[in-house]
Scaffold this active site. Structure first.
Site, PDB file in Angstrom:
ATOM      1  N   HIS A  89      37.615  45.839  38.551  1.00  0.00           N
ATOM      2  CA  HIS A  89      37.247  44.960  37.441  1.00  0.00           C
ATOM      3  C   HIS A  89      36.179  43.971  37.894  1.00  0.00           C
ATOM      4  O   HIS A  89      35.989  43.742  39.088  1.00  0.00           O
ATOM      5  CB  HIS A  89      38.476  44.208  36.943  1.00  0.00           C
ATOM      6  CG  HIS A  89      39.472  45.079  36.255  1.00  0.00           C
ATOM      7  ND1 HIS A  89      40.463  44.571  35.461  1.00  0.00           N
ATOM      8  CD2 HIS A  89      39.632  46.436  36.243  1.00  0.00           C
ATOM      9  CE1 HIS A  89      41.204  45.557  34.988  1.00  0.00           C
ATOM     10  NE2 HIS A  89      40.721  46.702  35.450  1.00  0.00           N
ATOM     11  N   GLU A 133      35.938  40.745  37.927  1.00  0.00           N
ATOM     12  CA  GLU A 133      36.391  39.632  38.759  1.00  0.00           C
ATOM     13  C   GLU A 133      36.612  40.076  40.205  1.00  0.00           C
ATOM     14  O   GLU A 133      36.215  39.380  41.141  1.00  0.00           O
ATOM     15  CB  GLU A 133      37.715  39.046  38.220  1.00  0.00           C
ATOM     16  CG  GLU A 133      37.607  38.485  36.830  1.00  0.00           C
ATOM     17  CD  GLU A 133      37.918  39.471  35.721  1.00  0.00           C
ATOM     18  OE1 GLU A 133      38.353  39.035  34.653  1.00  0.00           O
ATOM     19  OE2 GLU A 133      37.708  40.699  35.906  1.00  0.00           O
ATOM     20  N   CYS A 190      42.448  39.720  33.166  1.00  0.00           N
ATOM     21  CA  CYS A 190      43.726  40.398  32.974  1.00  0.00           C
ATOM     22  C   CYS A 190      44.716  39.875  34.026  1.00  0.00           C
ATOM     23  O   CYS A 190      44.342  39.116  34.924  1.00  0.00           O
ATOM     24  CB  CYS A 190      43.559  41.911  33.099  1.00  0.00           C
ATOM     25  SG  CYS A 190      43.212  42.491  34.784  1.00  0.00           S
ATOM     26  N   CYS A 241      43.608  40.637  37.684  1.00  0.00           N
ATOM     27  CA  CYS A 241      42.490  39.809  38.149  1.00  0.00           C
ATOM     28  C   CYS A 241      42.901  38.349  38.297  1.00  0.00           C
ATOM     29  O   CYS A 241      42.475  37.681  39.235  1.00  0.00           O
ATOM     30  CB  CYS A 241      41.309  39.950  37.193  1.00  0.00           C
ATOM     31  SG  CYS A 241      40.585  41.600  37.237  1.00  0.00           S
TER      32      CYS A 241
END
Length: 149
Positions: free
Chosen positions: A48, A50, A79, A82
């Site tokens: 992801h 991040e 999320c 993350c």
């Protein structure tokens, strides 16, 4: 630079990424890490924005495990996975644009979590700036979602 300028950089990254999410890590007034167009699936389904930005900061500045005091700017609310990484690294501040609900409604299914509940597990007090320039980020998510139909 201001929070508004930094979040715009994260949103700009999301325009060109394979998936419409972008993130940067700022420490001591300098961008030390960022996600890129390879974010998500390119390397792993767990890549992801991040996590890519954290990895970039760790590699580029030899700061593995030393991001305390940094700020994460991300085009969409993190999320749960993350957010765990952000808490683990002891960021002082998180700034995000679109919400997980925005992503869920316009791009892909999301597990909606209460970020305020998750931050209670932080070792340090974290400042969270929510929905800064949300309209810009949502526009990109909607545009990309419409192209996936």
């Amino acid at each position: 630079m201001t929070d508004e300028q930094y979040i715009d950089i994260a949103i700009e990254i999301s325009k060109n990424a394979k998936y419409p999410y972008g993130a940067i890590v700022v420490k001591d007034g300098k961008i030390i890490g960022k996600s890129d167009d390879k974010t998500l699936i390119e390397t792993s389904m767990y890549s992801h924005a991040e996590l890519e930005a954290i990895e970039s900061a760790s590699k580029n500045k030899n700061l593995y495990g030393d991001l305390k005091g940094a700020t994460m700017y991300v085009s969409c609310e993190p999320c749960m996975m993350c957010m765990g990484a952000i808490l683990y690294e002891e960021f002082d501040k998180l700034v995000y644009a679109a919400t997980l609900q925005d992503s869920n409604d316009n791009y892909c299914p999301e597990m909606i979590t209460d970020i305020d509940e998750l931050v209670k597990y932080a070792k340090n007090k974290m400042i969270i700036v929510k929905e800064l320039h949300r309209d810009k980020a949502v526009h990109i998510i909607k545009e990309r979602g419409a192209n996936n139909e």
